[in-house]
Write a protein that holds these residues in place. Structure first.
Motif: not given
Lengths: 410, 444
Positions: A334, A337-338, A341, B32-33, B36, B254, B258, B380
């Protein structure tokens, strides 16, 4: 503390790593495959040609002069030849068919010149061009719209000038001023004389070429190498915990090895695994995709060493706050990944909002990418990468110090 | 059949106790969303805004680096017009920095509003500078956007000029009094600006082609072309009140992407757990119970399928209510597509599990496969920006068909009539994967 014992401990971990076939796949094949896919997929975007060959449909229901100018002079014009791929239909049936096709995503946009457009525009009556857009390709559609917009703006200019002048006369002189019979002819004359004279241009100004342009393959070779450094140290630092669980750790302590030596061996092991992995990835991507990593071997060595230390620090810190090997892996994944990003391993941070670029400076990836990109694209030497290297080294010393301390006390 | 259910429910029961699964399958895609949408613009605020609303719902478009070297009415207006372009995200920075970054290859191009631009423009000859590296000869998509802004600005400047000339000629403004002339010019400039933006006499209107209304509007308009063209605004307005513009947002990309990726990740991981059970001989022991191998495998598959379905539904709900993505435009089409995609994903999971020997291999190969499939399928980034071969590659992976279908529903507002092919292809993938996977899966 004995260096020989330390080395024996490190060598043990490295041997285990070297036998792990899943490890090869995860730590070597995966970054290579991802670099390749990302490099090929986003290559055009990085080169700024992402939107070449936008499929555009046009239907001219007007047949007048202005419609033809738009279609043949602008949309099919030389300036846009590379960017737009124009298909022309005629009549209402084509209009329906093409609009359906836009809805299916076959064209990014359909430009319609309505019946009577030229007549209305020339006479100064309201005239509207229509652009049907595909919401599924909104970036491309927006480009088409802007092209049509610019054309309309040219036509619109005289009309706006006329209307604004008349409006200003009423504002300054009251409604009564409008009654003057000479007003309209006079404004028309002014429009003829002045309106066309304003020309605002976009002039190209070329810079001197100092270094290489950014390209997706090189960028993602660096980005993935950075991201997978973290994954690879995690496989080693995870054993700080799993060896406690499976009893290897207490057994190690029954040998002459001290607790500190065992802990330090993990740090050294992480560092070495990271360096080896980076070297393999760098050599392979260079050979496979011609990635140019640096012109300064010293600079690269410095950044990689500092990054490996920082990565080892992150691994140790994650192990220090996890209770089981599984939770270390999950927490680690985790966090990686964060950080990836936010730190530029997934998409470049160029031109991103300032807050994001500030946040990226708190991540491992942010600084490692900074160093590598300077080497790759700015022709940087040792002096230009001292800052990122120093920050990474500091990050590594701090995190591994804190992590080891916590683990030592357990 | 009941036994199959038990095995399936058992799978789900084990899963709900697994807290890390919840983090990985639900929280991570949501995070993640969130990132983004924070970076590329969210959907929630943007949906109600009009085309000129600008900043609220900023799309995943292109960044334009802008250096403004003077403080003037016209320079401000340039910034304003550029910011209103929904395909552009304007980032201001000093000219030296901008030029240095273009030179260094960090950014492809930048635009400079040079000192004296306002004065020159009012004389009729202003120019903006487009800073590029030599060799980048291709037309950049940002260029026509800037051109179009300049055209509108030119119309505005010219109009102000004509207005002032008229006013002085008719004696409403004293030509000898520079202050009065300036005041009149500014007033005229502002009013002309409103005309340029508003429904001016020659205008362009964009209609996003979306919604099932599109079909009915087209049918209703019949053979009369003018009516056909006029019927569309109503449907467009009903589809999305966006003033004729519709840009995909970071939240949309996103949320769709995702969800597609992490559902696949979830079932592939679950399929890997089959191999753990094989290694630990749980599967062999299960067979000592009064169930057949076929029932156990069927139950496991059903469990994975249900897991994917629940995950997808929860992620869609999060997209809808947290990120403001309009998922619910065609529930029937959405349901069909979700079921087909989850089935294909589950099939992929079992295929993968049957091809590798250990769970460790499954997780390594699986992660790689999922990430690559997600990238190829457009989870992506929007496929409209990638190269042609990559767009074609998307046609060969289930994620590509799923993304295309979800885009049809969420962005194009299409119904079943548009996504039936996607559903069929995904069902085909599912059958193929199941067939091969189940045939070669070994219990021992």
């Amino acid at each position: 503390m004995s260096l020989r014992r330390l080395w024996a401990l490190v060598a043990k971990d490295l041997r285990i790593r070297a036998r792990d076939r899943k490890g090869y796949l995860l730590l070597l094949a995966m970054p290579l495959v991802l670099t390749t896919v990302l490099g090929f997929a986003l290559g055009p975007v990085f080169r700024g040609e992402g939107l070449a060959q936008i499929p555009v449909a046009v239907v001219d229901l007007d047949g007048g002069e202005l419609g033809r100018t738009l279609i043949d002079g602008v949309l099919r014009g030389e300036a846009l030849a590379q960017m737009l791929q124009v298909s022309e239909g005629s009549g209402a049936s084509d209009l329906e068919r093409m609009r359906e096709a836009v809805g299916r995503g076959q064209y990014a946009a359909l430009v319609v010149v309505p019946e009577g457009f030229s007549r209305s525009a020339v006479a100064g009556r309201p005239a509207q061009l229509k652009v049907y857009t595909d919401p599924g390709q909104s970036v491309r559609a927006e480009v088409v719209r802007s092209v049509v917009d610019a054309f309309a703006a040219q036509l619109m200019r005289r009309q706006v000038a006329m209307a604004t002048a008349l409006e200003m006369v009423t504002v300054r002189g009251g409604l009564f001023a409008m009654l003057s019979p000479t007003l309209v002819p006079e404004v028309l004359q002014q429009v003829e004389q002045a309106a066309g004279r304003v020309e605002l241009r976009l002039e190209k100004q070329l810079t001197a070429q100092r270094s290489r342009p950014l390209n997706a393959m090189d960028y993602y070779a660096a980005a993935m190498a950075v991201m997978f450094l973290l994954f690879s140290v995690l496989t080693v630092s995870k054993t700080l915990i799993t060896e406690r669980q499976d009893g290897t750790y207490p057994r190690l302590l029954m040998t002459p090895a001290t607790r500190l030596e065992v802990l330090l061996s993990k740090l050294a092991g992480s560092f070495l695994v990271a360096v080896v992995q980076f070297v393999i990835l760098a050599v392979t991507t260079r050979w496979l995709h011609g990635v140019v990593w640096t012109q300064s071997a010293m600079g690269l060595a410095l950044v990689v060493a500092a990054a490996a230390l920082a990565a080892a620090g992150w691994g140790t810190a994650i192990a220090a706050i996890s209770r089981t090997g599984n939770s270390a892996e999950n927490l680690g994944t985790t966090v990686i990944m964060v950080m990836s990003m936010l730190g530029g391993s997934m998409f470049p941070l160029y031109g991103m909002p300032d807050w994001l670029r500030a946040v990226s400076k708190a991540t491992f990836n942010g600084w490692a990418m900074e160093g590598l990109l300077r080497l790759m694209f700015d022709g940087a030497g040792v002096a230009q990468v001292l800052l990122p290297a120093a920050v990474l080294a500091g990050m590594g010393v701090f995190l591994s110090g804190a992590g080891l301390l916590a683990l030592y006390r357990r | 059949m009941q036994k199959v259910w038990h095995v399936a429910l058992n799978h789900l029961r084990i899963l709900t106790r697994d807290r890390t699964a919840i983090v990985f399958y639900l929280l991570l895609p949501m995070l993640f969303t969130f990132i983004t949408s924070a970076v590329f613009g969210g959907g929630a605020e943007g949906d109600g805004g009009s085309g000129s609303g600008g900043a609220a719902g900023r799309p995943a478009g292109y960044t334009l680096h802008l250096a403004v070297e003077e403080e003037s009415l016209l320079a401000e207006r340039v910034v304003e017009l550029l910011s209103e372009e929904s395909a552009l995200r304007v980032v201001q920075e000093p000219r030296e920095q901008l030029q240095a970054r273009v030179e260094a290859g960090e950014i492809a191009l930048g635009v400079v509003v040079p000192e004296g631009f306002g004065e020159a423009a009012r004389r009729g000859e202003g120019k903006l500078l487009l800073v590029q590296r030599p060799g980048d000869g291709r037309t950049d998509p940002r260029e026509p956007l800037v051109q179009s802004v300049l055209e509108r600005l030119a119309a505005q400047v010219a109009s102000a000029g004509v207005a002032v000339a008229t006013l002085t000629a008719r004696g409403y403004v004293d030509a000898q009094d520079p202050q009065a002339v300036e005041a009149a010019w500014q007033q005229a400039f502002e009013r002309a600006g409103r005309r340029v933006e508003g429904s001016a006499t020659v205008s362009v209107r964009a209609y996003p082609v979306e919604g099932p209304e599109r079909a009915s509007a087209a049918a209703a308009s019949g053979a009369v072309p003018a009516a056909a063209a006029e019927a569309a605004p109503a449907s467009a307005a009903a589809g999305a009140a966006t003033g004729g513009r519709r840009m995909a947002t970071g939240a949309e990309q996103g949320s769709l992407g995702f969800s597609v990726m992490f559902v696949l990740m979830g079932v592939v991981t679950a399929a890997g757990s089959l191999l753990v059970e094989r290694q630990e001989r749980t599967l062999a022991r299960l067979l000592t119970c009064p169930v057949t191998a076929r029932q156990v495998l069927g139950g496991k598959l059903l469990g994975m399928f249900l897991q994917g379905l629940v995950q997808m539904v929860l992620l869609i709900a999060a997209g809808q209510w947290i990120f403001g993505v309009d998922w619910g435009r065609s529930p029937a089409a959405l349901a069909a597509l979700v079921v087909a995609y989850v089935a294909a994903a589950t099939g992929f999971g079992i295929l993968l599990a049957s091809l590798v020997r250990t769970e460790a291999q499954a997780s390594a190969v699986g992660t790689l496969a999922v990430v690559v499939l997600a990238m190829l399928g457009g989870a992506w980034w929007p496929l409209e920006i990638v190269s042609r071969p990559m767009q074609i590659a998307a046609k060969f992976v289930p994620t590509g068909w799923a993304m295309d279908g979800f885009l049809d529903i969420v962005l194009r507002g299409a119904g079943l009539e548009a996504v039936w092919l996607n559903v069929a292809v995904l069902a085909g993938f599912a059958l193929l994967f199941y067939g091969v996977g189940v045939a070669i899966f070994r219990f021992e």
